[in-house]
Every structure is written in structure tokens, then in C-alpha cells.
Enzyme design. Sequence first.
Site, mmCIF file in Angstrom:
data_model
loop_
_atom_site.group_PDB
_atom_site.id
_atom_site.type_symbol
_atom_site.label_atom_id
_atom_site.label_comp_id
_atom_site.label_asym_id
_atom_site.label_seq_id
_atom_site.Cartn_x
_atom_site.Cartn_y
_atom_site.Cartn_z
ATOM 1 C CB CYS A 4 -4.205 4.726 12.368
ATOM 2 S SG CYS A 4 -4.588 3.905 10.818
ATOM 3 N NE ARG A 40 -9.059 -1.754 5.938
ATOM 4 C CZ ARG A 40 -10.230 -1.446 6.501
ATOM 5 N NH1 ARG A 40 -10.444 -1.677 7.759
ATOM 6 N NH2 ARG A 40 -11.180 -0.918 5.776
ATOM 7 C CG HIS A 59 -0.837 1.695 13.762
ATOM 8 N ND1 HIS A 59 -1.911 1.646 14.621
ATOM 9 C CD2 HIS A 59 -1.363 1.680 12.515
ATOM 10 C CE1 HIS A 59 -3.032 1.605 13.941
ATOM 11 N NE2 HIS A 59 -2.729 1.623 12.649
ATOM 12 C CD GLU A 89 -0.201 2.156 17.858
ATOM 13 O OE1 GLU A 89 0.434 3.159 17.499
ATOM 14 O OE2 GLU A 89 -1.150 1.692 17.202
#
Length: 195
Positions: A84, A143, A178, A180
Site C-alpha cells: 500500500c 484507501r 494489505h 498482513e
Amino acid sequence: MKVAVISAQGDVSEHVEITEKAMNKLGIDGYVKATNSEEDVAESDAIILPGGESTTISKLIHASSVAEEIVKAAANGKPIMGTCAGTILLARHGDEQISKTKTKLLGLLDIWVKRNAFGRQRESFQATIEMKYVGSFEAVFIRAPAIVKTGENVEILATLDDNIVAVRENNILALTFHPELTDDTRIHEFFLKMR
Ligand code: GLN
């Protein structure tokens, strides 16, 4: 193997945890450290640049020689993964928002990025993507930026609609989502095996 997760700002602890899990699964000896120290970055064998706010992370890594150490590590062939905001920072080419905010990019990856590319309605969402070398993956976008164009040595690993969401150029891996934030360690395992 020593993995440094740049702890300037963002979802650092999640990356530390999932990287530890991935190392265990692969039987790799070593440790993962959340750090913003240039010594730790210089000593590491692999580096993760987490998501967060690219403007803030950029300022913090350029406030010391951490940014320089990341560039050196990349030149030495060490695996580097950006997720990101981390992907924005790895890019060579930014968009208008990036130049307006004077965000300094590391320029390690020949990609064109667009910040907050999915618009207000889709600020945060989950989607199933097909990622080369990994397979089907539940990707969390927050985002998120999009990769709108890639240079000739960049391998596209996944797309979503018309946007490129995962790429690799030699030792650099970049994702606009993401990994993670899920329990799925496969992308982190793929990253660790890039060494
Ligand atoms: N929108 C953020 C930025 O442009 C990135 C969001 C994220 O990392 N989750 O910096």
C-alpha cells in the site's frame, strides 16, 4: 535471516507477526524487527515497507539515512516488499497528489502509481484476486493506490478490474493491498523465498 519492518508509521506489528509465522512455516532461522534505525536496516537481509500514510512515512525515512540504506539494500539485491503506502514509496513515478505534497519517493521500482485510486465509495474493501506464484488470495484494500503503468522489466503478478495491484521487478515486490491483515502467510512466504 534478519527481516526489518520499517516502523516509521503504519501497520508495522501486523507485518512483524505474519512474517514470523511465515518464517516458522518455512523453517527459516532468524528474526523480524520493527525498526527505523539505519544500522538495523543496513544489517537486515530483507526489508518490508508497510502501509500507512505515504507522506508521513516518506518524511520519517528521509529524516535519517534509513531511506538511503533501503536504496543500498535494493542495489545489493536484498528482497524488499512494499504494501500500500509502501508501494507508493518504492515507485519511480508518482501522480499529481504525490508531487503536490512533495512526497519523496525511493524510485526503486519502474511503476507509475496513483494515490487513493479507488475513490471514496470504495475506500476500503476486500476482493479475491489471482496472484501469480501465490494463487487465489483474499486481498484487503484500504484507501489503496493503483499501479497504472509499468516499465518493461516489471512483472505484473495480479490485477483487479483495470488496475495493477501486485508487481515484481527483480528483488522488489510491491502490493497495493494489505496481506498482513489476513491470516494467510503465502505472500510473506513468497517474499522470504525471493532471497
Ligand atoms: N492512502 C494512503 C497513502 O496514499 C495509503 C493507504 C494505506 O497504506 N493503507 O499514503
